[in-house]
Design a protein around this motif. Structure first.
Motif, short mmCIF file in Angstrom:
data_model
loop_
_atom_site.label_atom_id
_atom_site.label_comp_id
_atom_site.label_asym_id
_atom_site.label_seq_id
_atom_site.Cartn_x
_atom_site.Cartn_y
_atom_site.Cartn_z
N LEU A 477 41.92 43.53 46.65
CA LEU A 477 43.12 42.77 46.33
C LEU A 477 42.73 41.55 45.51
O LEU A 477 41.71 40.90 45.80
N ALA A 478 43.52 41.24 44.50
CA ALA A 478 43.35 39.98 43.76
C ALA A 478 44.16 38.92 44.48
O ALA A 478 45.39 39.03 44.59
N VAL A 479 43.49 37.90 45.01
CA VAL A 479 44.16 36.92 45.86
C VAL A 479 44.22 35.56 45.19
O VAL A 479 43.33 35.17 44.42
N THR A 480 45.28 34.85 45.48
CA THR A 480 45.43 33.44 45.11
C THR A 480 45.63 32.66 46.40
O THR A 480 46.59 32.90 47.13
N LEU A 481 44.69 31.75 46.69
CA LEU A 481 44.66 31.10 47.98
C LEU A 481 44.96 29.61 47.85
O LEU A 481 44.61 28.98 46.85
N PRO A 482 45.59 29.02 48.86
CA PRO A 482 45.78 27.56 48.87
C PRO A 482 44.44 26.85 48.81
O PRO A 482 43.40 27.39 49.24
#
Length: 607
Positions: A477-482
């Motif tokens: 998964l391509a994730v964008t995290l805080p």
């Protein structure tokens, strides 16, 4: 061989525990401690359902299906009253659906291809067809054209079932378990259907597509409607009803009794407790632990008219680990902080906690039966404020009401609740009445949404979820995290099907996941087997170390194929059974008799 080793049979229970130990289920698990976002919950009333929300299931990232009983709802379809809708979770718009038969008191489970199977029901009331043997199929779509499919001459239950339960198993089919052959406030020997069957039908254990007997459903009379079923990681089924529990091995049709429910508490309809399978994860070796909250100590052998809407309910919550050590130790008892509850919905949250919501503090389930009804309700004193339970917290500090706000809408009999893909908890329904009415505790169409504190903080997001995920595979998964994220977990969730405070198939399985050094790619391992997560729809949440979950995008675990179809078993079922009557078969149902005239007055023999 049909065997029923009771808990009182010392040899049987010891042998069963030893068999668990030899199968790798003999070590005590530890639930992994997880953070949760602190703060205040919010509650909004938004939208109406068109039909009262007696049954509820999320079917896609944007849609849910709601079933009601056939009654005089204001919404119509094809020139008659409607009793099912597709709900848009974003806009709260509803689209009337057109089931053919009465879905009153049915159950529901998804099969492996993502189709929702709604089974059982009630004979004709007002319009439509007899639903006692009904099987209603709904396959979600994106173009607004899908509807409920029924064909009772070819697709039906082998026997009538009112108040059954269901569970999806490892081959993607479902078991429909228990119920009565006609309606009643409570079950009894005269209307009991002490059996289970499969959809699609199976040729198994000598029952070629036909119903299979269950001694447990005889021994748990009278209060055993809507038994609790949970698919366990070894392929067996946990079952609890009334004051008993067992393990069902459906492959051999054997029942192994477990320690009974403590302190005389009854936990199935009309003494409805809530139940949940606590989160499974690699860290606890996927060891199952069951939790049951609420219920009643009211007798199940007295006339309903002698029961009071003010009868106290149980504040008991019990947990048991289903391995050798846990079964030997028995149930561990805790107490809910706000007192007793009945008809409580227990909702798994993506951060691993459990929300207890809806229900009543006094009385019993149903309507039109007890001696001092409130309107027609058998229960009174609505439980307006939810409770949050953290199963991984130390004993004595697991319950909390911090930050929670109370609803003002009574959610009593025929209420529902479900987690949604965006992480809110949706509440619907309540109609403890024979038909649509405005008496106290009226027919309820208003929707509510609880937003946990994690809805108000920066949340992770991801892309790249495959449409199907087969067992033992790995995907990225391509994730964008805080910015403050140091680690993540992955919660794979079955949001289940809810009715009468019972949640069929609800499940949270934590998956093994590895975050790349740059925190932009998450490598995730699929569930290791079909017993850990039975093949079918799932919603995947990426959860940060602070307890903030992503949106839960939908996938299907397994190949997405239909469950096995045995044409010979189907043919035998159709030839050996008859379909539902075309005329009303349930003459006992009258407005003054609520859920039915049957009451159990005969005292059961001592075990």
């Amino acid at each position: 061989m049909y065997t029923v080793p009771h808990i009182g049979n010392t040899f049987s229970i010891i042998a069963f525990i030893l068999s668990l130990a030899s199968s790798g289920r003999g070590t005590a698990p530890m639930l992994e401690t997880r953070a949760s976002v602190p703060g205040t919950w919010s509650l909004v009333q938004k939208g109406t359902t068109g039909v009262s929300g007696m049954q509820l299931a999320v079917v896609s990232e944007t849609k849910a299906i709601i079933y009601d009983k056939v009654e005089h709802n204001p919404l119509t379809v094809n020139g008659h009253v409607a009793w099912a809708v597709e709900l848009d979770l974003n806009t709260q718009q509803v689209r009337a659906l057109n089931p053919l038969s009465n879905s009153w008191c049915a159950t529901g489970s998804f099969i492996s291809n993502g189709t929702l199977v709604n089974s059982g029901g009630n004979p004709i009331v007002i319009t439509g067809a007899n639903g006692l043997q009904g099987i209603r199929l709904f396959t979600p779509c994106t173009n607004g054209s899908c509807d409920v499919y029924e064909n009772p001459t070819r697709i039906r239950l082998s026997s009538a079932r009112w108040y059954p339960s269901s569970v999806r198993i490892e081959d993607g089919s479902i078991i429909i378990f228990g119920g009565s052959v006609s309606g009643g406030f409570i079950n009894s020997a005269g209307i009991n259907n002490p059996s289970y069957e499969f959809y699609p039908p199976k040729n198994i254990n000598g029952f070629n597509g036909l119903k299979i007997p269950s001694q447990f459903l005889i021994d748990t009379l009278n209060g055993n409607h809507f038994p609790n079923l949970v698919a366990l990681p070894d392929g067996t089924i946990f079952v609890s009803a009334n004051r008993q529990a067992m393990i069902l091995n459906w492959k051999t049709n054997t029942e192994t009794r477990l320690p009974g429910i403590p302190n005389g508490v009854r936990i199935s309809s009309p003494f409805s407790a809530g139940h949940v399978l606590l989160p499974l994860s690699p860290s606890n070796n996927y060891t199952p632990e069951i939790m049951i909250c609420g219920g009643s100590t009211v007798s199940d052998t007295v006339s309903a008219s002698s029961i009071s809407s003010q009868a106290p309910t149980s504040a008991q919550c019990i947990r048991m680990v289903l391995n050798a050590a846990g079964i030997a130790a028995g149930w561990k008892v805790e107490t809910m902080p706000q007192g007793g509850r009945i008809m409580v919905d227990m909702i798994l949250l993506p951060d691993g906690r459990v929300m207890l919501v809806n229900g009543a503090q006094t009385g019993v389930a149903g309507y039109g039966n007890v001696g001092n009804q409130i309107g027609q309700s058998n229960a009174d004193n609505p439980a307006f404020t939810p409770v949050i339970y953290d199963p991984a917290a130390p004993a004595g500090s697991r319950f909390s009401t911090a930050g929670l706000v109370a609803s003002t809408i009574p959610r009593l009999y025929h209420s529902t609740a479900s987690l949604t893909p965006n992480g809110t908890v949706m509440l619907a329904g309540s109609n403890p009445n024979n038909d649509v009415t405005t008496v106290k505790y009226p027919t309820e169409y208003r929707l509510e949404f609880y937003s946990p504190p994690y809805m108000n903080v920066a949340r992770p997001s991801y892309t790249g979820l495959p449409a199907t995920i087969n067992y033992g595979t790995t995907f990225n998964l391509a994730v964008t995290l805080p910015a403050n994220t140091t680690s993540v977990t992955v919660a794979l969730m079955d949001l289940g099907f809810a009715t009468h405070g019972v949640h069929m198939d609800q499940r949270l399985v934590q998956l093994v996941a590895t975050l790349s050094p740059d925190k932009k790619t998450l490598s995730v391992q699929a569930p290791p087997s079909a017993t850990i997560y039975p093949p079918g729809p799932a919603y995947l949440y990426v959860v940060t170390n602070t307890g903030a979950p992503s949106f839960g995008h939908k996938t299907i675990i397994g190949t997405g194929a239909s469950p096995p179809v045995d044409k010979a078993a189907i043919a035998n079922m159709l030839s050996k059974t008859s379909g539902p009557s075309v005329v009303p078969a349930f003459q006992a149902l009258a407005p003054a008799e609520g859920d039915g005239s049957n009451v159990a007055t005969a005292v059961l023999p001592a075990p």
